[in-house]
Design a protein around this motif. Structure first.
Motif, PDB file in Angstrom:
ATOM      1  N   ALA A 142      22.370  -3.947  37.171  1.00 55.73           N
ATOM      2  CA  ALA A 142      21.152  -3.156  37.374  1.00 55.73           C
ATOM      3  C   ALA A 142      20.112  -3.460  36.296  1.00 55.73           C
ATOM      4  O   ALA A 142      18.925  -3.685  36.601  1.00 55.73           O
ATOM      5  CB  ALA A 142      21.494  -1.677  37.382  1.00 55.73           C
ATOM      6  N   GLY A 143      20.546  -3.483  35.043  1.00 61.53           N
ATOM      7  CA  GLY A 143      19.620  -3.766  33.956  1.00 61.53           C
ATOM      8  C   GLY A 143      19.017  -5.148  34.055  1.00 61.53           C
ATOM      9  O   GLY A 143      17.813  -5.334  33.830  1.00 61.53           O
ATOM     10  N   ALA A 144      19.864  -6.138  34.402  1.00 65.56           N
ATOM     11  CA  ALA A 144      19.367  -7.507  34.528  1.00 65.56           C
ATOM     12  C   ALA A 144      18.373  -7.617  35.679  1.00 65.56           C
ATOM     13  O   ALA A 144      17.353  -8.310  35.564  1.00 65.56           O
ATOM     14  CB  ALA A 144      20.533  -8.469  34.732  1.00 65.56           C
ATOM     15  N   THR A 145      18.658  -6.941  36.794  1.00 63.95           N
ATOM     16  CA  THR A 145      17.755  -6.986  37.944  1.00 63.95           C
ATOM     17  C   THR A 145      16.411  -6.351  37.613  1.00 63.95           C
ATOM     18  O   THR A 145      15.349  -6.890  37.941  1.00 63.95           O
ATOM     19  CB  THR A 145      18.395  -6.269  39.149  1.00 63.95           C
ATOM     20  N   LEU A 146      16.442  -5.208  36.942  1.00 60.63           N
ATOM     21  CA  LEU A 146      15.193  -4.548  36.563  1.00 60.63           C
ATOM     22  C   LEU A 146      14.383  -5.418  35.607  1.00 60.63           C
ATOM     23  O   LEU A 146      13.150  -5.508  35.725  1.00 60.63           O
ATOM     24  CB  LEU A 146      15.501  -3.200  35.910  1.00 60.63           C
ATOM     25  N   LEU A 147      15.083  -6.071  34.671  1.00 58.66           N
ATOM     26  CA  LEU A 147      14.386  -6.943  33.729  1.00 58.66           C
ATOM     27  C   LEU A 147      13.766  -8.136  34.446  1.00 58.66           C
ATOM     28  O   LEU A 147      12.628  -8.530  34.157  1.00 58.66           O
ATOM     29  CB  LEU A 147      15.352  -7.413  32.648  1.00 58.66           C
ATOM     30  N   LEU A 148      14.485  -8.698  35.422  1.00 57.84           N
ATOM     31  CA  LEU A 148      13.962  -9.830  36.176  1.00 57.84           C
ATOM     32  C   LEU A 148      12.738  -9.413  36.989  1.00 57.84           C
ATOM     33  O   LEU A 148      11.721 -10.128  37.012  1.00 57.84           O
ATOM     34  CB  LEU A 148      15.046 -10.381  37.104  1.00 57.84           C
ATOM     35  N   ILE A 149      12.835  -8.259  37.652  1.00 55.75           N
ATOM     36  CA  ILE A 149      11.697  -7.768  38.430  1.00 55.75           C
ATOM     37  C   ILE A 149      10.487  -7.528  37.522  1.00 55.75           C
ATOM     38  O   ILE A 149       9.347  -7.869  37.847  1.00 55.75           O
ATOM     39  CB  ILE A 149      12.081  -6.472  39.177  1.00 55.75           C
ATOM     40  N   GLY A 150      10.759  -6.954  36.358  1.00 51.08           N
ATOM     41  CA  GLY A 150       9.679  -6.712  35.410  1.00 51.08           C
ATOM     42  C   GLY A 150       9.026  -8.000  34.940  1.00 51.08           C
ATOM     43  O   GLY A 150       7.794  -8.077  34.822  1.00 51.08           O
ATOM     44  N   ALA A 151       9.849  -9.025  34.679  1.00 48.12           N
ATOM     45  CA  ALA A 151       9.309 -10.304  34.225  1.00 48.12           C
ATOM     46  C   ALA A 151       8.458 -10.953  35.314  1.00 48.12           C
ATOM     47  O   ALA A 151       7.376 -11.503  35.033  1.00 48.12           O
ATOM     48  CB  ALA A 151      10.454 -11.231  33.821  1.00 48.12           C
TER      49      ALA A 151
END
Length: 512
Positions: free
Chosen positions: A80-89
């Motif tokens: 979840a954290g990695a996905t949110l970070l990717l979406i944010g980037a």
């Protein structure tokens, strides 16, 4: 920085003013905005690569590493954290492109509406830039006449050209091998009958032995292990090797050490592993006198390089029987991986000695949570590590704190060293020869920007003749290399090792 005059802005303004029509101006403005956004994005990538790998982003070779970065974030922060970070980037990148493009388009409109003032201002800026450049005018130590973007673009173009030229040059270099034509019976004859183990410890760099915040615990572990091994009849000698990589891309260090070639890019790695250059491990396979195996707990997908390394059997993360939790990126504790090696290969009845390549991963960043040593008899399928992992530190807390990263990194190296040396005391025999080393220094946050690329390397054996063969290397007695111990390029080790143990150079391969 606000008193600096960027030449790129002057040139862009001049081009926009020279275009008489709206549509060509709009096209140039959009192109300029996108170019500025791309340059900004590449600068951000450069910053990230400097932080982790100590170098700039390579426009030709490094795109594949972004997927590795995503996998690392997933392991460190959770899906979840990695996905949110990717979406944010991605959202930030899109916003950057839109904002800079709209700003450039708006600026072109302002220039067109106030053409007279804009022309005079652009000419004045050009005169100021030229005079400041010619006179070397500076403000706060920085030149007023700025051409950073142009210089950076030129640098990127030169690096791309160098990368493309390097491919052909390295392919020729890889074909030349003084041991390529050596018959199997003339390779490492002085190690016949020995079990030879090449073990890589993730991120075990010189910083672990010399950094004031990290080294006290690591030094104690090395000294205690040296004494414990001596009690069991083992002796060791240690030196330094300069790795071809820094902070990550461990496979570049592995291939450099084993091939005797300087493999410092993904392109070179692909070139060498697709050929038949003689690796140190393949030399043992070529003799026909050793069974060869690989213990690869970090491999979680197909690994065709096994043939290049000359490994008869490879045990990846799914074939070692582990049923416990992952420790962030590391799929299993080093102690378990070594015990699995004992169960699957080293401890089984054999008709031939064993040569093994073993990768230990518990010291991989972010060094959180960390395993701890347990009774070897209790390891089982690794399920007992469940409570250990749950009680460990949060990777996000360690990643965000440079001092804590150093502390946890040091603990991870102590754990890996303890696992390996306890395994050797427990299972090593009169015929065991262990070569272990780090693959690279830890990331910049731990190593610093001026750390260099040196890693420790040790040769351990009970048979005194094994160490006598390398007496002229000038290495330090014990597991802790002295500060002034010899430093070699990692690519030098293969030939020195083969020569020390009686291998006869056979010249380049026919037609090579």
């Amino acid at each position: 920085m606000f008193v600096r005059v960027p030449v790129e802005a002057i040139v862009t303004a001049a081009v926009l003013l020279a275009l008489p029509r709206r549509r060509p101006r709009l096209a140039v403005a959009v192109a300029a905005g996108l170019a500025l956004a791309a340059s900004t994005a590449l600068n951000v990538l450069d910053m990230g690569f400097y932080e982790y790998l100590g170098r700039r982003f390579d426009l030709v070779l490094d795109w594949g590493l972004l997927d590795d970065a995503r996998s690392y974030l997933r392991d460190a922060m959770g899906p979840a954290g990695a996905t949110l970070l990717l979406i944010g980037a991605l959202a930030l990148a899109a916003a950057l492109c839109a904002a800079l493009t709209l700003a450039t388009v708006r600026l072109s409109g302002v220039l067109a509406r106030h053409r007279t003032v804009a022309v005079r201002s652009t000419l004045a800026a050009a005169v100021v830039w030229t005079l400041a450049y010619a006179l070397g005018v500076q403000f706060a130590g920085l030149p007023v006449a700025a051409d950073n973007a142009v210089a950076l673009a030129e640098s990127r173009v030169r690096r791309v050209q160098a990368t493309l030229r390097d491919e052909a040059a390295f392919a020729r270099e890889a074909k030349a091998d003084v041991f390529a034509g050596t018959p199997g019976e003339q390779l490492v004859p002085d190690l016949r009958g020995k079990d030879v183990l090449f073990v890589f410890i993730e991120s075990y760099g010189r910083k672990a032995v010399e950094d004031p915040l990290i080294s006290p615990g690591v030094r104690r572990t090395l000294d205690t292990a040296t004494d414990g091994l001596a009690e069991a009849g083992f002796a060791a000698r240690s030196g330094w090797l300069t790795s071809s990589t820094f902070g990550g891309s461990s496979w570049l260090g592995h291939s450099t050490f084993l091939s005797g070639l300087w493999v410092d890019s993904q392109q070179r790695y692909a070139t060498v592993t697709s050929g038949d250059h003689l690796t140190l491990t393949k030399a043992f396979q070529k003799t026909g006198d050793w069974r060869t195996a690989g213990i690869m707990p970090g491999v979680q997908k197909g690994w065709p390089e096994a043939a290049f390394y000359g490994l008869d059997t490879v045990y990846d993360a799914f074939e070692l029987g582990y049923r416990g939790p992952k420790f962030s990126w590391s799929t299993m504790p080093d102690q378990y991986a070594l015990e699995a090696f004992q169960r699957l290969e080293h401890g089984r009845p054999r008709t031939r000695p064993l040569m093994a390549e073993i990768i230990l991963t518990s010291s991989h960043q972010p060094w959180s949570p960390l395993p701890r040593m347990v009774d070897w008899e209790d390891l089982g399928d690794g399920s007992l590590f469940g409570p250990v992992e749950r009680a460990g530190t949060d990777p996000a807390d360690v990643i965000a704190d440079g001092t804590r990263s150093k502390q946890e990194y040091g603990k991870s190296i102590q754990y890996s060293l303890t696992s390996l040396t306890q395994w050797l005391r427990r299972y090593g025999t009169e015929d065991t020869v262990l070569v272990f080393l780090g693959d690279h220094q830890p990331i910049v946050r731990v190593s610093g920007h001026d750390a260099g690329r040196d890693v420790p390397v040790s040769v351990v054996a009970k048979d005194p003749e094994v160490l006598e063969r390398i007496a002229d290397w000038g290495w330090t007695d014990g597991l802790r290399p002295a500060e002034d111990a010899p430093v070699w390029r990692m690519s030098d080790f293969r030939d020195r090792f083969l020569t020390a143990y009686g291998s006869t150079p056979g010249g380049p391969r026919p037609g090579g």
